[in-house]
Design a protein around this motif. Structure first.
Motif, PDB file in Angstrom:
ATOM      1  N   UNK A 172       0.755  -1.379  -0.450  1.00 24.19           N
ATOM      2  CA  UNK A 172       0.314   0.345   0.153  1.00 24.19           C
ATOM      3  C   UNK A 172       0.807   1.041   0.278  1.00 24.19           C
ATOM      4  N   UNK A 173       0.755   2.674  -0.400  1.00 21.10           N
ATOM      5  CA  UNK A 173       0.937   3.522  -0.147  1.00 21.10           C
ATOM      6  C   UNK A 173       0.367   4.034   0.958  1.00 21.10           C
ATOM      7  N   UNK A 174      -0.889   4.186   1.109  1.00 21.05           N
ATOM      8  CA  UNK A 174      -1.722   4.432   2.357  1.00 21.05           C
ATOM      9  C   UNK A 174      -2.866   3.675   2.574  1.00 21.05           C
ATOM     10  N   UNK A 175      -2.754   3.728   4.132  1.00 22.23           N
ATOM     11  CA  UNK A 175      -2.852   2.604   4.745  1.00 22.23           C
ATOM     12  C   UNK A 175      -4.763   3.507   5.183  1.00 22.23           C
ATOM     13  N   UNK A 176      -5.762   3.126   5.474  1.00 22.44           N
ATOM     14  CA  UNK A 176      -7.255   3.471   5.722  1.00 22.44           C
ATOM     15  C   UNK A 176      -7.294   2.816   6.724  1.00 22.44           C
ATOM     16  N   UNK A 177      -7.877   2.952   7.676  1.00 21.78           N
ATOM     17  CA  UNK A 177      -8.531   2.819   8.637  1.00 21.78           C
ATOM     18  C   UNK A 177     -10.387   2.801   8.965  1.00 21.78           C
ATOM     19  N   UNK A 178     -11.223   2.655   8.780  1.00 19.28           N
ATOM     20  CA  UNK A 178     -12.409   3.035   8.860  1.00 19.28           C
ATOM     21  C   UNK A 178     -12.473   3.599  10.908  1.00 19.28           C
ATOM     22  N   UNK A 179     -12.569   2.855  11.587  1.00 19.95           N
ATOM     23  CA  UNK A 179     -12.496   3.036  13.004  1.00 19.95           C
ATOM     24  C   UNK A 179     -11.129   2.067  14.365  1.00 19.95           C
TER      25      UNK A 179
END
Length: 490
Positions: free
Chosen positions: A338-345
């Motif tokens: 990944x280049x960015x990881x986004x965690x919903x919560x």
């Protein structure tokens, strides 16, 4: 003519007496909805708090102009429909064909029973019965309205909605708790989950990404409790937040620089404060050529970039096996380039893995968590890492937090129902065992108008050169950052 193996003789003779008897229980059903209004006078006499009184006395909002007589007629015709059609054959048809067949049969039943209805009422009845059989039943008109933020079903006879930040009672109701439970199961089964007595708590989502929570009997005593956090059909942009007054234009420009310059960001706020909406807006600044991986309990984020991988947790099966936790997803992300990881919560030990990801080359990663201030957000991150069983000294954890998180954006829902971004805060470093932060923007409440709406303004704290200045310069956005900060300081 035969449709779905209908039993013509029964439709002409037997349904009339038997169905006529069925509406009798439906008549008294509105009583529970009206009962709280009758009891509301007692708290007033006992000087109960006005907030409780106001909710109890509120008259239900009319949705679709449905009356008690309408619900009785609908129950009669629906029961006759169920006696007439073959559900197994109906299930083999596509939705459009099934709806046409149901409409034909209902029209015939209305004719046989000589039900007196206007064309408008008959069309509403046809649509409602199609929704009951094929869709989400009484929820359909609520889901169709874009101004409703939350739908809260407390058993078959009590349905509340949130409009404009205020919770209101509606006249919407289900035939019985069995119909409510059936619709709950229909919703969660679409995403491969289940809700029943063996597994009475479930998180799911609707096709548009709206968040759904169901808690079923026996845990919910008065029938299934269904909560839907709706998403607007038109995806909000940061400019929409400016128009709503959630953030000032200068603050929005700073957030744009934060998103575009790949600065690690944590969005903090209470329940219903708009964290997920803000996260969706922030992802709008991600470049189109970046590979983004999202991890969520129920997939809600809707990124517009072409290279997005969406991951979702999985609950255990009947044997208690096969669970995939948020931490499993975040750890696996690191192997997916990944280049960015986004965690919903962030709500558990996955906080440790997210911090590691932010600190190992995945700049611009984002996440949300529940906290009431930026300082509290940092404390919660530390608590979550400690709960994960990591035997690390507090100083080490705080140094990891400082090395990973650059910006905390605090969202809040004010007492008038409005949502505001109250802090944009930088994480600077540590001094001894204390994490040092500085606010770039804060929201100040300046007063209240005659309608109870709060007035306020976003104020710059006067920081002319924030800690991420060099990073903005690296991406060629230092001039835009300087202009926004200068304009905010005026």
């Amino acid at each position: 003519m035969t449709k779905f193996g209908r039993r013509t003789a029964e439709a002409e003779h037997s349904p009339a007496p038997s169905v006529a008897a069925k509406p009798k229980p439906a008549g008294p059903k509105p009583a529970p909805a009206a009962a709280p209004a009758a009891h509301a006078k007692k708290p007033a006499a006992n000087a109960a708090p006005p907030r409780v009184n106001a909710v109890a006395k509120a008259q239900p909002i009319e949705i679709g102009g449905r009356t008690d007589e309408y619900f009785q007629t609908k129950t009669t015709i629906f029961n006759a429909l169920i006696d007439t059609i073959d559900l197994s054959q109906l299930a083999q048809l596509d939705t459009e064909s099934a709806a046409e067949e149901i409409r034909d049969i209902v029209n015939e039943i209305i004719s046989i029973k000589n039900v007196q209805m206007s064309i408008v009422e008959q069309e509403a009845l046809l649509q409602d019965i199609c929704n009951d059989v094929l869709g989400y039943g009484p929820l359909e008109p609520l889901l169709a309205r874009d101004d409703i933020a939350d739908i809260m079903v407390n058993g078959a006879n009590r349905v509340f909605i949130e409009v404009g930040g205020k919770i209101q009672l509606t006249n919407v109701r289900f035939r019985d708790n069995a119909q409510l439970m059936n619709i709950c199961q229909r919703i969660v089964s679409q995403v491969g989950r289940r809700v029943d007595e063996a597994s009475p708590i479930c998180d799911a989502r609707l096709p548009d990404g709206s968040r759904v929570n169901v808690i079923a009997p026996p845990l919910s005593i008065d029938g299934a409790a269904l909560t839907i956090r709706k998403f607007k059909k038109d995806k909000l942009r940061i400019q929409d937040l400016v128009n709503f007054g959630s953030i000032s234009p200068e603050g929005a420009k700073v957030l744009e620089v934060v998103g575009a310059c790949r600065i690690n960001t944590l969005i903090s706020g209470g329940t219903g404060s708009g964290k997920t909406t803000l996260l969706n807006c922030m992802t709008g600044f991600i470049e189109l050529d970046e590979r983004v991986i999202t991890c969520e309990d129920a997939a809600e984020l809707q990124l517009q970039q072409p290279h997005v991988v969406r991951l979702e947790t999985r609950p255990p099966n009947l044997e208690g096996q096969g669970e995939v936790t948020m931490r499993d997803l975040v750890k696996n992300c690191l192997r997916m380039r990944p280049e960015r990881i986004i965690v919903g919560e962030v709500r558990g030990p996955e906080a440790f893995d997210l911090l590691q990801a932010m600190n190992t080359g995945h700049d611009g990663s984002m996440g949300t968590l529940h906290a009431n201030s930026p300082r509290e957000a940092l404390q919660r991150i530390e608590s979550m890492i400690t709960m994960g069983g990591y035997n690390l000294p507090s100083k080490t954890i705080r140094e990891m937090i400082v090395g990973s998180i650059d910006i905390i954006i605090q969202a809040a829902r004010l007492r008038d129902g409005s949502r505001r971004i109250t802090h944009v805060t930088e994480v600077l470093g540590t001094e001894g065992d204390t994490i040092i932060t500085q606010d770039l923007f804060v929201y100040e409440v300046t007063g209240e108008d005659e309608n109870g709406k709060l007035a306020g303004r976003h104020r710059s704290t006067g920081i002319a050169r924030p800690a991420f200045w060099d990073r903005a310069k690296y991406y060629g956005m230092e001039e835009a950052l300087a202009e926004a900060l200068d304009a905010a300081a005026e």
